[in-house]
Design an enzyme around this catalytic site. Structure first.
Site, mmCIF file in Angstrom:
data_model
loop_
_atom_site.group_PDB
_atom_site.id
_atom_site.type_symbol
_atom_site.label_atom_id
_atom_site.label_comp_id
_atom_site.label_asym_id
_atom_site.label_seq_id
_atom_site.Cartn_x
_atom_site.Cartn_y
_atom_site.Cartn_z
ATOM 1 N N ASN A 242 0.884 -1.161 0.000
ATOM 2 C CA ASN A 242 0.000 0.000 0.000
ATOM 3 C C ASN A 242 0.923 1.212 0.000
ATOM 4 O OD1 ASN A 242 -1.753 2.083 0.502
ATOM 5 N ND2 ASN A 242 -2.215 1.482 2.612
ATOM 6 N N TRP A 243 1.051 1.819 -1.172
ATOM 7 C CA TRP A 243 2.013 2.924 -1.289
ATOM 8 C C TRP A 243 1.539 4.212 -0.630
ATOM 9 C CZ3 TRP A 243 4.258 2.813 -7.002
ATOM 10 C CH2 TRP A 243 5.125 1.705 -7.109
ATOM 11 N N LYS A 244 0.242 4.289 -0.338
ATOM 12 C CA LYS A 244 -0.332 5.522 0.244
ATOM 13 C C LYS A 244 -0.044 6.702 -0.689
ATOM 14 C CE LYS A 244 0.048 3.361 4.695
ATOM 15 N NZ LYS A 244 0.087 3.484 6.134
ATOM 16 N N HIS B 70 -9.466 1.960 4.343
ATOM 17 C CA HIS B 70 -8.225 2.037 5.129
ATOM 18 C C HIS B 70 -8.437 3.016 6.290
ATOM 19 C CE1 HIS B 70 -4.111 2.976 6.248
ATOM 20 N NE2 HIS B 70 -3.773 1.816 5.708
ATOM 21 N N GLU C 92 -6.722 5.311 7.377
ATOM 22 C CA GLU C 92 -6.404 6.708 7.042
ATOM 23 C C GLU C 92 -7.553 7.355 6.270
ATOM 24 O OE1 GLU C 92 -2.634 5.806 5.229
ATOM 25 O OE2 GLU C 92 -1.870 5.234 7.200
ATOM 26 N N GLU D 57 -5.822 -4.384 10.388
ATOM 27 C CA GLU D 57 -4.734 -3.450 10.652
ATOM 28 C C GLU D 57 -4.988 -2.674 11.936
ATOM 29 O OE1 GLU D 57 -2.535 -2.391 6.747
ATOM 30 O OE2 GLU D 57 -4.226 -1.042 6.952
ATOM 31 N N GLY E 7 2.466 2.241 10.639
ATOM 32 C CA GLY E 7 3.497 3.258 10.454
ATOM 33 C C GLY E 7 4.230 3.630 11.730
ATOM 34 N N SER F 76 3.096 -2.171 10.193
ATOM 35 C CA SER F 76 4.537 -2.306 10.410
ATOM 36 C C SER F 76 5.098 -3.693 10.076
ATOM 37 C CB SER F 76 4.909 -1.919 11.848
ATOM 38 O OG SER F 76 4.562 -0.576 12.099
ATOM 39 N N GLY G 202 2.709 -1.218 4.204
ATOM 40 C CA GLY G 202 2.853 0.188 3.847
ATOM 41 C C GLY G 202 4.307 0.547 3.589
ATOM 42 N N GLY G 203 4.949 1.087 4.603
ATOM 43 C CA GLY G 203 6.315 1.599 4.483
ATOM 44 C C GLY G 203 7.284 0.656 3.786
HETATM 45 P P1 PGA Z 1 2.740 0.220 7.539
HETATM 46 O O1 PGA Z 1 1.310 0.517 6.852
HETATM 47 O O2 PGA Z 1 3.193 -1.114 7.003
HETATM 48 O O3 PGA Z 1 3.623 1.354 7.096
HETATM 49 O O4 PGA Z 1 2.519 0.187 9.010
HETATM 50 C C1 PGA Z 1 0.369 -0.497 6.674
HETATM 51 C C2 PGA Z 1 -0.893 0.072 6.100
HETATM 52 O O5 PGA Z 1 -1.325 1.152 6.542
HETATM 53 O O6 PGA Z 1 -1.503 -0.524 5.188
#
Ligand code: PGA
Length: 250
Positions: free
Chosen positions: A10-12, A95, A97, A167, A173, A213, A234-235
């Site tokens: 998930n590149w956001k 998500h 966010e 999640e 993150g 994470s 994500g990251g």
């Molecule tokens: P993260 O993000 O791996 O950077 O914690 C995961 C996500 O929000 O999908």
């Protein structure tokens, strides 16, 4: 039934179109794992160049969001028709966010999930508790509610093909990955909830990811759990590390 793992990036809001092409070129040789469906969910503007760059590899390109109408006066939104036309097969829905910054609710998540299915796009439906909810001991109740609303009017056949991403918000993150036991416990509860809404076969078929994470070092143990069918990353999906996560069992 053996469920195939699905590991999704998930590149956001990261990566310009040219950076996207560069990163996919880097990742292509690193993600060869026939045991896993490999997906990168990228910003809308990156979808077409990313598709092009991923050609000839096992990387699928997905979207990070989608609106629940097909077309019209919804400035700035992305329609399922646009995603289908671009060749997108998966879309992240709800998500945390999106829920926190863009006012998405369980109800809008449900509308988007139904719309995605209507157009043959598989939703990756996100759920997860806050730290306060975990500390209050209401995690499972809260997630069951999220799941029940997200799946309103979804058929068993559709649900069987869906992906759920568990999640915990406090793990996103933050570098604070949930313990393997915590992640497995909630993913198992989600599967049981799907079993209650539908039946055992549907619960057995649906794929449930853990996200928050995930790293190359935490992935092997997490993905070895009986109810964890991969991850939403994500990251770590923004770098070559993603290849090590995809090849977690090699
Ligand atoms: P993260 O993000 O791996 O950077 O914690 C995961 C996500 O929000 O999908």
């Amino acid at each position: 039934m053996a469920r195939k793992k699905i590991i999704a990036g998930n590149w956001k809001m990261n990566m310009t179109p040219s950076q996207a092409v560069e990163l996919i070129d880097t990742l292509k040789p690193l993600v060869g794992n026939e045991d896993v469906d490999v997906l990168l969910c990228v910003p809308a503007i990156d979808i077409i160049p990313a598709m092009e760059a991923a050609k000839g590899s096992n990387i699928m390109i997905g979207a990070e969001n989608m609106y629940f109408e097909e077309k019209g006066a919804f400035t700035g939104e992305i329609s399922p028709l646009m995603l289908v036309d671009a060749g997108v097969k998966y879309v992240i829905i709800g998500h945390s966010e999106r829920r926190e910054y863009f006012a998405e609710t369980d109800e809008t998540v449900n509308k988007k999930v139904l719309k995605a299915f209507e157009h043959g796009i598989t939703p990756i439906i996100c759920c997860g508790e806050t730290l306060t909810q975990r500390e209050q001991g209401v995690t499972i109740d809260f997630i069951r509610q999220q799941i029940k609303i997200a799946f309103l009017n979804v058929t068993a056949a559709q649900a069987a093909s869906a992906v759920i991403a568990y999640e915990p918000i406090w793990a996103i993150g933050t570098g604070k990955v949930a313990t393997t036991e915590q992640a497995q416990e909630v993913c198992k509860a989600i599967r049981e909830c799907i079993g209650e809404i539908y039946d055992e076969a549907t619960a057995d078929a649906i794929r449930i990811q853990y996200g928050g994470s995930v790293s190359a070092s935490s992935a092997p143990e997490l993905f070895a759990q009986p109810d964890i069918d991969g991850g939403l990353v994500g990251g770590a999906s923004l770098k070559a590390d993603f290849g090590r996560i995809v090849c977690y069992n090699k």
